[in-house]
Design a protein around this motif. Structure first.
Motif, PDB file in Angstrom:
ATOM      1  N   UNK A   1       0.824  -1.205   0.000  1.00 29.67           N
ATOM      2  CA  UNK A   1       0.000   0.000   0.000  1.00 29.67           C
ATOM      3  C   UNK A   1       0.866   1.266   0.000  1.00 29.67           C
ATOM      4  N   UNK A   2       1.974   1.250   0.735  1.00 36.01           N
ATOM      5  CA  UNK A   2       2.871   2.411   0.763  1.00 36.01           C
ATOM      6  C   UNK A   2       3.399   2.751  -0.628  1.00 36.01           C
ATOM      7  N   UNK A   3       3.700   1.718  -1.427  1.00 32.19           N
ATOM      8  CA  UNK A   3       4.246   1.922  -2.772  1.00 32.19           C
ATOM      9  C   UNK A   3       3.179   1.867  -3.863  1.00 32.19           C
ATOM     10  N   UNK A   4       1.912   1.768  -3.451  1.00 27.97           N
ATOM     11  CA  UNK A   4       0.766   1.800  -4.382  1.00 27.97           C
ATOM     12  C   UNK A   4       0.875   0.769  -5.508  1.00 27.97           C
ATOM     13  N   UNK A   5       1.357  -0.420  -5.182  1.00 29.77           N
ATOM     14  CA  UNK A   5       1.540  -1.437  -6.209  1.00 29.77           C
ATOM     15  C   UNK A   5       0.195  -1.964  -6.711  1.00 29.77           C
ATOM     16  N   UNK A   6      -0.759  -2.187  -5.794  1.00 25.92           N
ATOM     17  CA  UNK A   6      -2.090  -2.604  -6.247  1.00 25.92           C
ATOM     18  C   UNK A   6      -2.728  -1.511  -7.104  1.00 25.92           C
ATOM     19  N   UNK A   7      -2.511  -0.266  -6.736  1.00 27.80           N
ATOM     20  CA  UNK A   7      -3.048   0.854  -7.510  1.00 27.80           C
ATOM     21  C   UNK A   7      -2.462   0.875  -8.917  1.00 27.80           C
ATOM     22  N   UNK A   8      -1.159   0.679  -9.013  1.00 22.17           N
ATOM     23  CA  UNK A   8      -0.506   0.656 -10.326  1.00 22.17           C
ATOM     24  C   UNK A   8      -1.010  -0.513 -11.159  1.00 22.17           C
ATOM     25  N   UNK A   9      -1.187  -1.669 -10.527  1.00 21.07           N
ATOM     26  CA  UNK A   9      -1.717  -2.832 -11.236  1.00 21.07           C
ATOM     27  C   UNK A   9      -3.129  -2.537 -11.749  1.00 21.07           C
ATOM     28  N   UNK A  10      -3.963  -1.995 -10.892  1.00 21.56           N
ATOM     29  CA  UNK A  10      -5.336  -1.664 -11.291  1.00 21.56           C
ATOM     30  C   UNK A  10      -5.341  -0.634 -12.424  1.00 21.56           C
ATOM     31  N   UNK A  11      -4.448   0.337 -12.358  1.00 20.84           N
ATOM     32  CA  UNK A  11      -4.355   1.344 -13.417  1.00 20.84           C
ATOM     33  C   UNK A  11      -3.966   0.702 -14.749  1.00 20.84           C
ATOM     34  N   UNK A  12      -3.051  -0.238 -14.695  1.00 18.80           N
ATOM     35  CA  UNK A  12      -2.638  -0.927 -15.921  1.00 18.80           C
ATOM     36  C   UNK A  12      -3.800  -1.728 -16.505  1.00 18.80           C
ATOM     37  N   UNK A  13      -4.533  -2.433 -15.648  1.00 20.40           N
ATOM     38  CA  UNK A  13      -5.700  -3.176 -16.136  1.00 20.40           C
ATOM     39  C   UNK A  13      -6.756  -2.222 -16.700  1.00 20.40           C
ATOM     40  N   UNK A  14      -6.976  -1.088 -16.046  1.00 25.30           N
ATOM     41  CA  UNK A  14      -7.937  -0.104 -16.548  1.00 25.30           C
ATOM     42  C   UNK A  14      -7.500   0.413 -17.923  1.00 25.30           C
ATOM     43  N   UNK A  15      -6.216   0.679 -18.077  1.00 22.24           N
ATOM     44  CA  UNK A  15      -5.680   1.137 -19.359  1.00 22.24           C
ATOM     45  C   UNK A  15      -5.989   0.133 -20.466  1.00 22.24           C
ATOM     46  N   UNK A  16      -5.923  -1.136 -20.146  1.00 21.46           N
ATOM     47  CA  UNK A  16      -6.153  -2.165 -21.165  1.00 21.46           C
ATOM     48  C   UNK A  16      -7.582  -2.132 -21.720  1.00 21.46           C
ATOM     49  N   UNK A  17      -8.510  -1.488 -21.026  1.00 24.02           N
ATOM     50  CA  UNK A  17      -9.900  -1.411 -21.480  1.00 24.02           C
ATOM     51  C   UNK A  17     -10.205  -0.138 -22.270  1.00 24.02           C
ATOM     52  N   UNK A  18      -9.266   0.801 -22.304  1.00 19.19           N
ATOM     53  CA  UNK A  18      -9.482   2.046 -23.049  1.00 19.19           C
ATOM     54  C   UNK A  18      -9.088   1.815 -24.500  1.00 19.19           C
ATOM     55  N   UNK A  19     -10.063   1.749 -25.364  1.00 19.35           N
ATOM     56  CA  UNK A  19      -9.832   1.335 -26.758  1.00 19.35           C
ATOM     57  C   UNK A  19      -9.505   2.485 -27.708  1.00 19.35           C
ATOM     58  N   UNK A  20      -9.978   3.696 -27.403  1.00 17.33           N
ATOM     59  CA  UNK A  20      -9.739   4.817 -28.311  1.00 17.33           C
ATOM     60  C   UNK A  20      -8.244   5.108 -28.390  1.00 17.33           C
TER      61      UNK A  20
END
Length: 144
Positions: free
Chosen positions: A108-127
């Motif tokens: 949580x201190x290094x926001x690793x889950x946040x970065x992972x979630x952001x990467x997965x979210x990016x994969x859904x942005x098609x434009x």
């Protein structure tokens, strides 16, 4: 939405490049987590206690190469959805390894889950926006 996608691509990519530069000794020591390759490999061993010592340099090299390759492809926007998913998986593996070996606080201190979630979210942005993928799609369309 285009700017958000670009921001996600660059934030994830530069996070990978910063971590890689750190373990290769490219950041000043006072702002460094590892500062050198040997310290990074020691940390890699801590996070992967089930991996034999002789394979730790290979694991560290593969992780570093993946981060650099993923970063480059995210920056230029090549196969963005694929490399975003791969980045999410790599970061999730890192987060889980940290959780089970050194505890959840550092994750949580290094926001690793946040970065992972952001990467997965990016994969859904098609434009497409400022991506090599857009140029490839336009070239393929003009051939038809």
């Amino acid at each position: 939405m285009k700017i958000i996608k670009l921001f996600l691509r660059l934030a994830i990519a530069f996070g990978f490049l910063s971590a890689s530069a750190d373990r290769l000794g490219m950041w000043p020591k006072e702002s460094s987590a590892w500062g050198n390759w040997d310290s990074f490999l020691e940390y890699t061993q801590v996070l992967n206690p089930w991996v034999p010592d002789t394979l730790i340099p290979t694991v560290g090299t593969i992780a570093t190469a993946a981060e650099i390759i993923f970063a480059i492809f995210l920056i230029i926007g090549f196969k963005t959805e694929l490399f975003a998913k791969l980045s999410g998986i790599l970061l999730l593996i890192f987060a889980l390894s940290m959780t089970f070996t050194i505890g959840i606080k550092s994750v949580f201190d290094y926001s690793v889950f946040t970065a992972s979630a952001a990467a997965f979210a990016l994969s859904f942005l098609k434009e497409k926006y400022l991506e090599v993928d857009l140029l490839i799609a336009k070239a393929n369309k003009s051939k038809v």
